[in-house]
Enzyme design. Structure first.
Site, PDB file in Angstrom:
ATOM      1  N   GLY A  25      41.490  13.545   3.373  1.00 50.28           N
ATOM      2  CA  GLY A  25      40.495  14.558   3.717  1.00 50.28           C
ATOM      3  C   GLY A  25      39.106  14.034   3.408  1.00 50.28           C
ATOM      4  N   ASN A  26      38.100  14.620   4.055  1.00 45.94           N
ATOM      5  CA  ASN A  26      36.719  14.182   3.828  1.00 45.94           C
ATOM      6  C   ASN A  26      35.746  15.289   4.212  1.00 45.94           C
ATOM      7  OD1 ASN A  26      36.827  13.421   6.846  1.00 45.94           O
ATOM      8  ND2 ASN A  26      38.263  11.990   5.884  1.00 45.94           N
ATOM      9  N   THR A  40      35.231   6.409   0.976  1.00 47.77           N
ATOM     10  CA  THR A  40      36.641   6.101   1.221  1.00 47.77           C
ATOM     11  C   THR A  40      37.305   5.690  -0.099  1.00 47.77           C
ATOM     12  OG1 THR A  40      38.125   4.827   2.640  1.00 47.77           O
ATOM     13  CG2 THR A  40      36.209   3.650   1.807  1.00 47.77           C
ATOM     14  N   SER A  70      36.704   6.629   6.189  1.00 48.49           N
ATOM     15  CA  SER A  70      37.076   5.951   7.445  1.00 48.49           C
ATOM     16  C   SER A  70      36.918   6.884   8.654  1.00 48.49           C
ATOM     17  CB  SER A  70      38.522   5.454   7.364  1.00 48.49           C
ATOM     18  OG  SER A  70      39.387   6.540   7.091  1.00 48.49           O
ATOM     19  N   GLU A  71      36.778   8.206   8.405  1.00 44.26           N
ATOM     20  CA  GLU A  71      36.587   9.164   9.507  1.00 44.26           C
ATOM     21  C   GLU A  71      35.105   9.455   9.766  1.00 44.26           C
ATOM     22  OE1 GLU A  71      38.847   9.816  11.482  1.00 44.26           O
ATOM     23  OE2 GLU A  71      40.760  10.274  10.502  1.00 44.26           O
ATOM     24  N   HIS A  90      37.091  18.112   6.762  1.00 44.97           N
ATOM     25  CA  HIS A  90      38.370  17.667   7.322  1.00 44.97           C
ATOM     26  C   HIS A  90      39.405  17.640   6.201  1.00 44.97           C
ATOM     27  CE1 HIS A  90      41.561  15.458   9.069  1.00 44.97           C
ATOM     28  NE2 HIS A  90      41.264  14.296   8.498  1.00 44.97           N
ATOM     29  N   HIS A  92      43.870  17.925   5.091  1.00 41.50           N
ATOM     30  CA  HIS A  92      45.230  17.643   5.556  1.00 41.50           C
ATOM     31  C   HIS A  92      46.154  18.811   5.202  1.00 41.50           C
ATOM     32  CE1 HIS A  92      44.853  12.981   6.101  1.00 41.50           C
ATOM     33  NE2 HIS A  92      43.856  13.628   6.645  1.00 41.50           N
ATOM     34  N   HIS A 151      48.250  15.652  11.711  1.00 38.22           N
ATOM     35  CA  HIS A 151      47.198  15.037  10.909  1.00 38.22           C
ATOM     36  C   HIS A 151      46.510  16.052   9.990  1.00 38.22           C
ATOM     37  CE1 HIS A 151      43.364  12.302  10.950  1.00 38.22           C
ATOM     38  NE2 HIS A 151      43.626  12.815   9.776  1.00 38.22           N
TER      39      HIS A 151
HETATM   40 ZN   LIG Z   1      42.547  12.745   8.021  1.00 33.78          ZN
END
Ligand SMILES: [Zn+2]
Length: 189
Positions: A25-26, A40, A70-71, A90, A92, A151
């Site tokens: 998640g981010n 990350t 990475s997103e 974001h 999960h 995802h």
């Molecule tokens: Zn993700």
């Protein structure tokens, strides 16, 4: 309180509410022409202000010593298409991801007002790719929340409070959909 400290309050809250895991998640927020974003490969509950990354809308690191999530492509793609959006979350979350287009927004009456849209569903695309970034940004042109199949979830808002609340509302809707289905199966049983 600094911008970074305020930002981390929401990141920590998302972790402790079970929306983020240690490394998945981010979260990001837009500040003027810059984006404050989680790094990350760093455990979310222990993140410090110094570990956060500041990037521009092309993903170039402006300040900070760690690489952004990475997103990052997904976050900047959304900001470019949605000038009204000030924060992107974001997660999960498991149940909303498993249910995906099976989530029934009508099971809880107040949710429509919070989401301000329907829930978009994006087919599975490899995480971290420009292709996923484009697909999510495109789905979020008409929606404030999207389920990414197999995802997770993405929610946007004018600020972090709105985006985080939308994650919680979708998680509640997924729970309610699931409980309603189980209870009606028991009744039929
Ligand atoms: Zn993700």
């Amino acid at each position: 309180m600094s911008t970074e400290a305020e930002f981390l309050k929401y990141v920590h809250l998302l972790y402790h509410r079970g929306h983020l895991t240690l490394l998945s998640g981010n979260v990001s927020m837009r500040v003027g022409g810059e984006v404050l974003i989680t790094p990350t490969s760093r455990p979310k509950p222990f993140l410090t202000p110094e570990e956060l990354a500041w990037i521009d809308l092309e993903g170039r690191v402006l300040r900070g010593f760690l690489k952004p999530t990475s997103e990052w492509r997904m976050h900047v793609a959304i900001y470019k298409r949605r000038p009204d959006v000030g924060a992107v979350v974001h997660t999960h979350d498991v149940l909303p991801t498993v249910l995906a287009d099976g989530i029934d927004p009508s099971v809880l009456s107040e949710t429509e007002a919070y989401l301000g849209s329907g829930i978009a569903v994006v087919p599975y695309i490899q995480p971290g790719t420009a292709e996923l970034a484009e697909a999510v940004a495109s789905a979020l042109e008409r929606s404030n929340v999207a389920v990414l199949k197999r995802h997770g979830l993405v929610a946007v808002g004018r600020d972090l409070a709105e985006a985080v609340n939308r994650i919680e509302v979708v998680a509640d809707l997924a729970n309610a959909t699931f409980y309603a289905a189980v209870l009606s199966a028991i009744k039929r049983g």
